[in-house]
Motif scaffolding. Structure first.
Motif, PDB file in Angstrom:
ATOM      1  N   VAL A 124      50.262  90.634  24.752  1.00 24.92           N
ATOM      2  CA  VAL A 124      51.719  90.692  24.718  1.00 24.92           C
ATOM      3  C   VAL A 124      52.235  89.271  24.549  1.00 24.92           C
ATOM      4  O   VAL A 124      51.855  88.370  25.301  1.00 24.92           O
ATOM      5  N   SER A 125      53.095  89.074  23.558  1.00 22.72           N
ATOM      6  CA  SER A 125      53.704  87.765  23.313  1.00 22.72           C
ATOM      7  C   SER A 125      55.216  87.910  23.404  1.00 22.72           C
ATOM      8  O   SER A 125      55.810  88.732  22.708  1.00 22.72           O
ATOM      9  N   VAL A 126      55.846  87.114  24.287  1.00 28.54           N
ATOM     10  CA  VAL A 126      57.297  87.202  24.468  1.00 28.54           C
ATOM     11  C   VAL A 126      57.912  85.811  24.364  1.00 28.54           C
ATOM     12  O   VAL A 126      57.284  84.803  24.701  1.00 28.54           O
ATOM     13  N   VAL A 127      59.158  85.780  23.911  1.00 30.97           N
ATOM     14  CA  VAL A 127      59.927  84.546  23.791  1.00 30.97           C
ATOM     15  C   VAL A 127      61.279  84.772  24.457  1.00 30.97           C
ATOM     16  O   VAL A 127      61.913  85.810  24.246  1.00 30.97           O
ATOM     17  N   VAL A 128      61.719  83.824  25.274  1.00 23.16           N
ATOM     18  CA  VAL A 128      62.982  83.895  26.032  1.00 23.16           C
ATOM     19  C   VAL A 128      63.261  85.325  26.512  1.00 23.16           C
ATOM     20  O   VAL A 128      64.260  85.942  26.153  1.00 23.16           O
ATOM     21  N   PRO A 129      62.399  85.876  27.347  1.00 17.73           N
ATOM     22  CA  PRO A 129      62.497  87.298  27.691  1.00 17.73           C
ATOM     23  C   PRO A 129      63.744  87.660  28.482  1.00 17.73           C
ATOM     24  O   PRO A 129      64.023  87.094  29.535  1.00 17.73           O
ATOM     25  N   ALA A 130      64.506  88.618  27.960  1.00 13.90           N
ATOM     26  CA  ALA A 130      65.608  89.252  28.677  1.00 13.90           C
ATOM     27  C   ALA A 130      65.015  90.518  29.305  1.00 13.90           C
ATOM     28  O   ALA A 130      64.907  91.547  28.655  1.00 13.90           O
TER      29      ALA A 130
END
Length: 446
Positions: A124-130
């Motif tokens: 799993v790759s996330v950026v600036v997660p909301a």
């Protein structure tokens, strides 16, 4: 290769196949899947058949958009569809990827896959997660994110396609805050749902602690959700990696794509990097850490008094901004914080010692740079006297000093304390008061 457009359970989906597939990359977004097609082409060239999908009720997908609801179920149903496609056996390994709201989709889909015992999810790759409705509405201390929530819901939350920003002038000054949705132009029909949303940190921490697959979390210290990025990295049960730098929510100039590409190579080779890489704090390319620091140094500072008026609230500023113009204001306390030169990393905390109950408190950490700037490093707002500031990752040079600014408000970033005892989201009356602080305790990473 031209992407193939299809419909999966009413959801518009594009499949960009790779000629030499190594894995499948799955992106779900409320921000128009067509804007991701150039990115999908890039990932396909690197060996990732890329599936991009509009979430339910947005752009080309049917149904009603219900933000932060059922994204895991829709994501898992789409994965089951993928496994039935003729191209799936060419690369039967899946990575979930998303930025901001898309990161919420990725994390929720990963949780659904874990419950379904889907074994071909490998990362799993996330950026600036909301991370969720409540996590985007309030910080960890319960303060309501007024400006960002109004902006997001006015643009994205109540329609099938994104709108322009609200055209109502000074709408954030509206009291009660609960009426802002009706006075926005166009109106935000779901505003009361936003106001009532609560965080679910304990539940989420338990959920992601069960994950055994690798995680890459990328964020910026100037992003609204910086602490949530750090927390997700810290809570994750599998191999987790954090990349954090002096970036805002847009992550411009962060190199996130190249970093993710390297991480994907490592995941496919079954040896993903773990720990934190902090950018902008050291002279080298990154400062490595095994885990986010928890050790603290406590310093007690003298108190004082200041005036606080909700009709002329202490202002919020962008992280990284020069806040020297705030230092002489009469509606705050400014106190020097002992510091030493070197890299400063962690999540500071401020406790206000006061006899006043039912008050909101704000705090800001400032570094006085050698070039004369008073740079805001972190800020926080709390519904009580304990204020958790956002994460910092910076270098303090010789001759530079730290200060903490304690105030009653941080507007318009956060909704105001009305100081009348009325609820800050539903009350109308305001009162100017004199606030008295007996002392200030600052906890800094050691």
């Amino acid at each position: 290769m031209t992407p193939q457009e299809c419909t999966v359970g009413g959801l518009r989906t594009f499949v960009h196949r790779s000629r030499r597939p190594r894995a499948v990359l799955f992106i779900r977004t409320p921000y128009n899947s067509e804007t991701h097609l150039a990115e999908a082409s890039h990932w396909a060239q690197l060996g990732f058949t890329t599936v991009v999908q509009d979430v339910r009720g947005r752009y080309g997908s049917s149904g009603a958009f219900r933000p932060y609801d059922l994204e895991g179920a829709d994501g898992m149903a789409s994965i089951e569809w993928m496994t039935q496609q003729p191209w799936w056996p060419d690369a039967p390994r899946l990575v979930l990827y998303g930025a901001s709201y898309g990161a919420h989709c990725a994390v929720e889909t990963a949780a659904a896959a874990e419950r379904s015992e889907f074994e071909q999810l490998i990362g799993v790759s996330v950026v600036v997660p909301a991370l969720g409705m409540g996590e985007t509405a309030r910080n960890k201390d319960g303060a309501f994110y007024l400006a960002s929530r109004h902006g997001w819901w006015a643009q994205h939350g109540d329609s099938a396609v994104s709108q322009q920003e609200s055209r109502a002038s000074d709408v954030l000054l509206t009291l009660p805050v609960s009426e802002i949705g009706a006075k926005s132009d166009p109106p935000i029909t779901s505003w009361h749902t936003v106001l009532s949303a609560l965080r679910s940190d304990e539940e989420r921490s338990r959920t992601v602690a069960r994950m055994t697959i690798p995680l890459l979390a990328q964020g910026g210290t100037a992003d609204w959700f910086a602490q949530d990025t750090v927390d997700l990295f810290s809570w994750w049960g599998g191999p987790s990696a954090l990349a954090l730098g002096p970036w805002d929510h847009g992550m411009r100039g962060s190199g996130r794509g190249e970093r993710m590409s390297c991480w994907l190579d490592d995941v496919l080779e079954r040896h993903p990097w773990t720990g934190a890489r902090l950018y902008g704090a050291s002279d080298g390319p990154a400062h490595p850490l095994d885990a986010w620091p928890t050790a603290v140094e406590k310093t007690t500072l003298p108190g004082g008094s200041f005036d606080a008026d909700p009709l002329q609230p202490f202002p919020s500023c962008d992280l990284g901004a020069d806040v020297g113009f705030l230092l002489g204001r009469s509606d705050c306390l400014v106190r020097p914080v002992p510091s030493r030169a070197g890299i400063a990393v962690g999540s500071p905390m401020v406790r206000v010692d006061t006899a006043e109950s039912n008050r909101h408190w704000g705090a800001m950490l400032v570094v006085h740079r050698r070039d004369g700037r008073a740079e805001q490093l972190a800020q926080g707002m709390s519904l009580d006297n304990t204020v958790h500031l956002g994460p910092i990752s910076t270098r303090i040079h010789y001759g530079e000093e730290l200060s903490v600014i304690v105030s009653a408000h941080s507007f318009p970033r956060h909704a105001r304390d009305l100081q009348t005892g009325e609820d800050h989201l539903h009350g109308r009356r305001t009162q100017a008061v004199r606030r008295t602080v007996r002392g200030i305790v600052v906890e800094m990473p050691a």
